[in-house]
Scaffold this active site. Structure first.
Site, short mmCIF file in Angstrom:
data_model
loop_
_atom_site.label_atom_id
_atom_site.label_comp_id
_atom_site.label_asym_id
_atom_site.label_seq_id
_atom_site.Cartn_x
_atom_site.Cartn_y
_atom_site.Cartn_z
N CYS A 136 46.98 35.77 34.82
CA CYS A 136 47.31 34.32 35.48
C CYS A 136 48.31 33.69 34.21
O CYS A 136 49.32 34.40 34.62
CB CYS A 136 45.84 32.89 35.41
SG CYS A 136 46.25 32.36 36.56
N HIS A 169 41.94 36.73 37.69
CA HIS A 169 41.25 36.41 36.91
C HIS A 169 40.34 37.52 36.53
O HIS A 169 39.24 37.09 37.56
CB HIS A 169 40.91 35.18 37.07
CG HIS A 169 41.81 33.97 36.67
ND1 HIS A 169 41.73 34.27 34.95
CD2 HIS A 169 42.65 33.01 37.32
CE1 HIS A 169 43.15 32.42 34.73
NE2 HIS A 169 43.03 32.13 35.99
N GLU A 215 38.03 38.65 34.59
CA GLU A 215 37.38 38.58 33.83
C GLU A 215 36.05 37.02 34.62
O GLU A 215 35.23 37.30 34.61
CB GLU A 215 37.56 37.14 33.03
CG GLU A 215 37.89 36.03 32.72
CD GLU A 215 39.38 35.15 33.60
OE1 GLU A 215 39.76 34.64 34.35
OE2 GLU A 215 39.87 36.63 33.77
#
Length: 225
Positions: A96, A197, A199
């Site tokens: 990001c 993202h 994660e």
């Protein structure tokens, strides 16, 4: 176990720490240069630049015309740490804002506020912040084709800015369904930059129907020396 520097405030990078740990690497969260905390660059196998606030547009030669939150001290810390990892040619993963930092570091610019930001930014539902999601097209013969077999994946999204002018040495590896750059890679260095993202799409945060973000971290681990 390979140490990975996550360049962000500890309380803001807990999801990254969890994903790195689950993938079998040792995360270290810090915004200081390794030498400032008694460590050496050789203590780290790679760097993750996480998401966060908007970059100071002065760092890419523009006045503020759309940035919502700026922490110049963090921008400078991330740029300085990235400079060290680039000089040592160590693997870097930008996520990001981290992807935008990479583009600016090499001389690129950003779109300060996407005209279609509603398609990309997070939203609130019952007072809970949630990621948007949409398809992304993977370009052939790029690092992402080594991660996913499909040429289209479903990614999450929580940004209102994006890469504008692509820096020298970088190439696009993914576009969103509305043409926003979602992925970049360096043609000569082990650097991958993703606008989404992973994660928050990995392990305990995996969302049924979205592409598995843990594959990004597994691929990153394979590139470590």
């Amino acid at each position: 176990m390979k140490k990975i520097l996550i360049c962000g405030p500890f309380d803001e990078v807990t999801n990254y720490i969890a994903a790195v740990s689950k993938t079998g690497m040792e995360p270290v969260a810090s915004t200081s240069l390794p030498t400032e905390v008694g460590l050496d660059i050789n203590d780290f196998a790679g760097l993750i630049l996480p998401g966060g606030s908007d970059m100071d547009p002065a760092l890419y030669g523009q006045e503020n015309c759309g940035c919502r939150k700026i922490r110049r001290w963090l921008d400078l810390a991330q740029l300085n740490i990235l400079d060290i990892f680039v000089k040592y040619k160590k693997p870097v993963l930008g996520i990001c804002k981290g992807a935008q930092v990479i583009n600016v570091f090499f001389g690129g610019t950003l779109i300060q506020d996407l005209p279609n930001h509603d398609h990309h930014q997070s939203y609130y539902e019952n007072h809970e912040r949630k990621d948007s999601h949409h398809p992304a097209r993977i370009l052939p013969d790029t690092p992402l084709t080594d991660i996913w077999d499909d040429d289209e994946i479903i990614i999450n999204s929580a940004h209102h800015q994006a890469v504008d002018r692509i820096a020298e040495g970088l190439s696009v590896c993914a576009y969103s369904d509305d043409g926003v750059i979602e992925g970049l890679y360096h043609r000569d260095l082990p650097i991958l930059a993703l606008q989404w993202h992973p994660e928050r799409m990995a392990y305990a945060h995996y969302v049924e129907g979205w592409s598995d973000g843990s594959l990004v971290f597994q691929s990153f681990k394979k590139r470590l020396k």
